[in-house]
Design a protein around this motif. Structure first.
Motif, PDB file in Angstrom:
ATOM      1  N   MET A   3      -9.062  -5.389   9.774  1.00  9.25           N
ATOM      2  CA  MET A   3      -8.621  -5.621   8.411  1.00  9.25           C
ATOM      3  C   MET A   3      -7.216  -6.216   8.456  1.00  9.25           C
ATOM      4  SD  MET A   3      -8.381  -2.941   5.172  1.00  9.25           S
ATOM      5  CE  MET A   3      -9.643  -1.930   5.782  1.00  9.25           C
ATOM      6  N   SER A   4      -6.991  -7.271   7.686  1.00  9.70           N
ATOM      7  CA  SER A   4      -5.683  -7.913   7.705  1.00  9.70           C
ATOM      8  C   SER A   4      -4.652  -7.067   6.963  1.00  9.70           C
ATOM      9  CB  SER A   4      -5.771  -9.303   7.081  1.00  9.70           C
ATOM     10  OG  SER A   4      -5.867  -9.193   5.684  1.00  9.70           O
ATOM     11  N   LYS A   5      -3.390  -7.366   7.247  1.00  5.24           N
ATOM     12  CA  LYS A   5      -2.289  -6.623   6.629  1.00  5.24           C
ATOM     13  C   LYS A   5      -2.323  -6.742   5.104  1.00  5.24           C
ATOM     14  CE  LYS A   5       2.717  -6.028   6.899  1.00  5.24           C
ATOM     15  NZ  LYS A   5       2.675  -4.914   6.047  1.00  5.24           N
ATOM     16  N   ASN A   6      -2.624  -7.938   4.567  1.00  2.73           N
ATOM     17  CA  ASN A   6      -2.671  -8.123   3.111  1.00  2.73           C
ATOM     18  C   ASN A   6      -3.720  -7.232   2.474  1.00  2.73           C
ATOM     19  OD1 ASN A   6      -0.634  -9.983   3.168  1.00  2.73           O
ATOM     20  ND2 ASN A   6      -1.972 -11.751   3.080  1.00  2.73           N
ATOM     21  N   ILE A   7      -4.891  -7.172   3.092  1.00  2.00           N
ATOM     22  CA  ILE A   7      -5.965  -6.330   2.541  1.00  2.00           C
ATOM     23  C   ILE A   7      -5.571  -4.871   2.633  1.00  2.00           C
ATOM     24  CG2 ILE A   7      -8.365  -5.601   2.842  1.00  2.00           C
ATOM     25  CD1 ILE A   7      -8.961  -8.502   3.742  1.00  2.00           C
ATOM     26  N   GLN A   8      -4.953  -4.470   3.752  1.00  2.00           N
ATOM     27  CA  GLN A   8      -4.505  -3.086   3.902  1.00  2.00           C
ATOM     28  C   GLN A   8      -3.475  -2.745   2.837  1.00  2.00           C
ATOM     29  OE1 GLN A   8      -3.041  -3.010   7.921  1.00  2.00           O
ATOM     30  NE2 GLN A   8      -5.021  -2.386   8.773  1.00  2.00           N
ATOM     31  N   ASP A   9      -2.507  -3.647   2.610  1.00  3.43           N
ATOM     32  CA  ASP A   9      -1.490  -3.407   1.595  1.00  3.43           C
ATOM     33  C   ASP A   9      -2.113  -3.276   0.207  1.00  3.43           C
ATOM     34  OD1 ASP A   9       0.413  -3.540   3.585  1.00  3.43           O
ATOM     35  OD2 ASP A   9       1.088  -5.561   3.076  1.00  3.43           O
ATOM     36  N   ASP A  10      -3.043  -4.163  -0.112  1.00  3.98           N
ATOM     37  CA  ASP A  10      -3.711  -4.100  -1.415  1.00  3.98           C
ATOM     38  C   ASP A  10      -4.516  -2.811  -1.554  1.00  3.98           C
ATOM     39  OD1 ASP A  10      -2.604  -6.505  -2.072  1.00  3.98           O
ATOM     40  OD2 ASP A  10      -4.485  -7.621  -2.141  1.00  3.98           O
ATOM     41  N   THR A  11      -5.200  -2.412  -0.501  1.00  2.00           N
ATOM     42  CA  THR A  11      -5.981  -1.173  -0.530  1.00  2.00           C
ATOM     43  C   THR A  11      -5.068   0.019  -0.781  1.00  2.00           C
ATOM     44  OG1 THR A  11      -7.609  -2.115   0.972  1.00  2.00           O
ATOM     45  CG2 THR A  11      -7.596   0.269   0.772  1.00  2.00           C
ATOM     46  N   MET A  12      -3.893   0.012  -0.143  1.00  4.32           N
ATOM     47  CA  MET A  12      -2.932   1.091  -0.345  1.00  4.32           C
ATOM     48  C   MET A  12      -2.465   1.122  -1.808  1.00  4.32           C
ATOM     49  SD  MET A  12       0.932   1.644   1.044  1.00  4.32           S
ATOM     50  CE  MET A  12       1.377   0.210   0.106  1.00  4.32           C
ATOM     51  N   ILE A  13      -2.199  -0.042  -2.372  1.00  3.59           N
ATOM     52  CA  ILE A  13      -1.748  -0.098  -3.771  1.00  3.59           C
ATOM     53  C   ILE A  13      -2.857   0.403  -4.702  1.00  3.59           C
ATOM     54  CG2 ILE A  13      -1.019  -1.622  -5.652  1.00  3.59           C
ATOM     55  CD1 ILE A  13       0.336  -3.401  -3.490  1.00  3.59           C
ATOM     56  N   VAL A  14      -4.091  -0.022  -4.456  1.00  6.89           N
ATOM     57  CA  VAL A  14      -5.216   0.456  -5.274  1.00  6.89           C
ATOM     58  C   VAL A  14      -5.349   1.971  -5.142  1.00  6.89           C
ATOM     59  CG1 VAL A  14      -7.725   0.391  -5.577  1.00  6.89           C
ATOM     60  CG2 VAL A  14      -6.455  -1.743  -5.266  1.00  6.89           C
ATOM     61  N   ASP A  15      -5.192   2.492  -3.926  1.00  8.63           N
ATOM     62  CA  ASP A  15      -5.246   3.945  -3.726  1.00  8.63           C
ATOM     63  C   ASP A  15      -4.170   4.656  -4.543  1.00  8.63           C
ATOM     64  OD1 ASP A  15      -7.399   3.727  -2.002  1.00  8.63           O
ATOM     65  OD2 ASP A  15      -6.171   3.859  -0.172  1.00  8.63           O
ATOM     66  N   LEU A  16      -2.976   4.059  -4.615  1.00  9.68           N
ATOM     67  CA  LEU A  16      -1.908   4.653  -5.426  1.00  9.68           C
ATOM     68  C   LEU A  16      -2.275   4.645  -6.910  1.00  9.68           C
ATOM     69  CD1 LEU A  16       1.273   3.194  -3.660  1.00  9.68           C
ATOM     70  CD2 LEU A  16       0.487   5.574  -3.630  1.00  9.68           C
ATOM     71  N   PHE A  17      -2.910   3.553  -7.363  1.00 11.88           N
ATOM     72  CA  PHE A  17      -3.389   3.519  -8.754  1.00 11.88           C
ATOM     73  C   PHE A  17      -4.397   4.643  -8.976  1.00 11.88           C
ATOM     74  CE2 PHE A  17      -1.822  -0.914  -9.199  1.00 11.88           C
ATOM     75  CZ  PHE A  17      -1.298  -0.827 -10.475  1.00 11.88           C
ATOM     76  N   TRP A  18      -5.313   4.815  -8.038  1.00 17.84           N
ATOM     77  CA  TRP A  18      -6.329   5.867  -8.156  1.00 17.84           C
ATOM     78  C   TRP A  18      -5.695   7.248  -8.215  1.00 17.84           C
ATOM     79  CZ3 TRP A  18     -11.773   6.708  -7.859  1.00 17.84           C
ATOM     80  CH2 TRP A  18     -12.509   5.557  -8.146  1.00 17.84           C
ATOM     81  N   ASP A  19      -4.613   7.414  -7.454  1.00 21.11           N
ATOM     82  CA  ASP A  19      -3.917   8.702  -7.431  1.00 21.11           C
ATOM     83  C   ASP A  19      -2.976   8.874  -8.617  1.00 21.11           C
ATOM     84  OD1 ASP A  19      -5.201   9.270  -5.042  1.00 21.11           O
ATOM     85  OD2 ASP A  19      -3.497   8.664  -3.787  1.00 21.11           O
ATOM     86  N   ARG A  20      -2.903   7.831  -9.478  1.00 20.68           N
ATOM     87  CA  ARG A  20      -2.034   7.818 -10.659  1.00 20.68           C
ATOM     88  C   ARG A  20      -0.571   7.946 -10.254  1.00 20.68           C
ATOM     89  NH1 ARG A  20      -4.689   5.011 -13.338  1.00 20.68           N
ATOM     90  NH2 ARG A  20      -3.837   5.578 -15.320  1.00 20.68           N
ATOM     91  N   ASN A  21      -0.214   7.292  -9.155  1.00 24.21           N
ATOM     92  CA  ASN A  21       1.138   7.301  -8.628  1.00 24.21           C
ATOM     93  C   ASN A  21       1.893   6.097  -9.208  1.00 24.21           C
ATOM     94  OD1 ASN A  21       3.427   6.864  -6.951  1.00 24.21           O
ATOM     95  ND2 ASN A  21       2.441   8.002  -5.282  1.00 24.21           N
ATOM     96  N   ASP A  22       3.018   6.370  -9.868  1.00 25.71           N
ATOM     97  CA  ASP A  22       3.815   5.309 -10.514  1.00 25.71           C
ATOM     98  C   ASP A  22       4.289   4.231  -9.541  1.00 25.71           C
ATOM     99  OD1 ASP A  22       3.531   6.577 -12.931  1.00 25.71           O
ATOM    100  OD2 ASP A  22       5.494   7.552 -12.868  1.00 25.71           O
ATOM    101  N   ASN A  23       4.377   4.552  -8.264  1.00 30.54           N
ATOM    102  CA  ASN A  23       4.804   3.558  -7.269  1.00 30.54           C
ATOM    103  C   ASN A  23       3.840   2.380  -7.188  1.00 30.54           C
ATOM    104  OD1 ASN A  23       7.167   4.856  -6.506  1.00 30.54           O
ATOM    105  ND2 ASN A  23       6.116   6.093  -4.957  1.00 30.54           N
ATOM    106  N   ALA A  24       2.610   2.577  -7.625  1.00 33.99           N
ATOM    107  CA  ALA A  24       1.618   1.495  -7.592  1.00 33.99           C
ATOM    108  C   ALA A  24       2.104   0.297  -8.405  1.00 33.99           C
ATOM    109  CB  ALA A  24       0.275   1.988  -8.129  1.00 33.99           C
ATOM    110  N   LEU A  25       2.661   0.550  -9.567  1.00 37.96           N
ATOM    111  CA  LEU A  25       3.145  -0.539 -10.422  1.00 37.96           C
ATOM    112  C   LEU A  25       4.309  -1.286  -9.782  1.00 37.96           C
ATOM    113  CD1 LEU A  25       2.925   1.249 -13.873  1.00 37.96           C
ATOM    114  CD2 LEU A  25       1.509  -0.646 -13.075  1.00 37.96           C
ATOM    115  N   LYS A  26       5.231  -0.546  -9.174  1.00 44.06           N
ATOM    116  CA  LYS A  26       6.371  -1.186  -8.520  1.00 44.06           C
ATOM    117  C   LYS A  26       5.898  -2.030  -7.338  1.00 44.06           C
ATOM    118  CE  LYS A  26      10.813  -0.391  -6.243  1.00 44.06           C
ATOM    119  NZ  LYS A  26      10.796  -1.735  -5.787  1.00 44.06           N
ATOM    120  N   LEU A  27       5.008  -1.487  -6.521  1.00 45.53           N
ATOM    121  CA  LEU A  27       4.513  -2.233  -5.362  1.00 45.53           C
ATOM    122  C   LEU A  27       3.731  -3.473  -5.797  1.00 45.53           C
ATOM    123  CD1 LEU A  27       3.429   0.721  -3.045  1.00 45.53           C
ATOM    124  CD2 LEU A  27       5.368  -0.837  -2.722  1.00 45.53           C
TER     125      LEU A  27
END
Length: 192
Positions: free
Chosen positions: A1-25
């Motif tokens: 998995m490329s770094k971009n996809i990993q980064d996007d997956t992490m951001i989506v996971d933060l959205f799922w967890d309702r973590n405000d950092n998702a919006l900043k990232l």
């Protein structure tokens, strides 16, 4: 998995967890690109900023129900839709508006039905798939100028410069694409 996809997956996971950092990232990663998309459509910085912020809110509210495979495309689609709706609102209020965007919208109106009451999301998804299949069926050069024009809302002059083509060649290529798309969709039973 490329770094971009990993980064996007992490951001989506933060959205799922309702973590405000998702919006900043999300903003840090794609904010400038989202502003460019909106600004090309609206040609107004304040309206573009508002549409991008509204898109972030819509993303926050919709991601628990969706798990996008392409975060950029998912949010980009929301921004385009909000920006186009803002253009329509501005044009209705001013009975004018940005000529480039008005031209852009009018170029496609003969290809796709302009019904406000889309019968169902299923039909919309089928239309999206059919347009994607159409784009995959044409030569790469035509596909790229079509996407540049109708996804990124770039002016014909800018597309011509990017692909080292004449203005006329890009213009006629877009005309050909619209005509073929119209025929392609009509053959598939869309009322146009």
């Amino acid at each position: 998995m490329s770094k971009n996809i990993q980064d996007d997956t992490m951001i989506v996971d933060l959205f799922w967890d309702r973590n405000d950092n998702a919006l900043k990232l999300l903003s840090d990663r794609y904010g400038k690109d989202f502003m460019r998309i909106s600004f090309r459509i609206l040609n107004n910085r304040e309206d573009s900023e508002e549409c991008v912020n509204d898109a972030y809110l819509n993303t926050w509210n919709s991601i628990p129900d969706a798990r996008p495979t392409s975060l950029f495309a998912y949010v980009g689609k929301i921004i385009r839709s909000l920006s186009i709706n803002r253009v329509k609102k501005n044009m209705a209020q001013k009975r004018g508006g940005d000529n480039e965007t008005a031209i852009l919208l009018s170029e496609l109106q003969d290809c796709v039905s302009a019904k406000e009451n889309v019968e169902s999301i299923v039909e919309y998804n089928e239309l999206s798939k059919d347009i994607s299949n159409f784009l995959l069926s044409i030569k790469k050069e035509k596909r790229m100028i079509f996407i540049e024009r109708y996804w990124y809302a770039k002016p014909i002059k800018e597309i011509a410069q990017k692909y080292k083509m004449s203005y006329k060649k890009v213009e006629s290529g877009l005309c050909w694409c619209r005509k073929k798309l119209h025929e392609y969709l009509k053959e598939r039973g869309y009322v146009i």
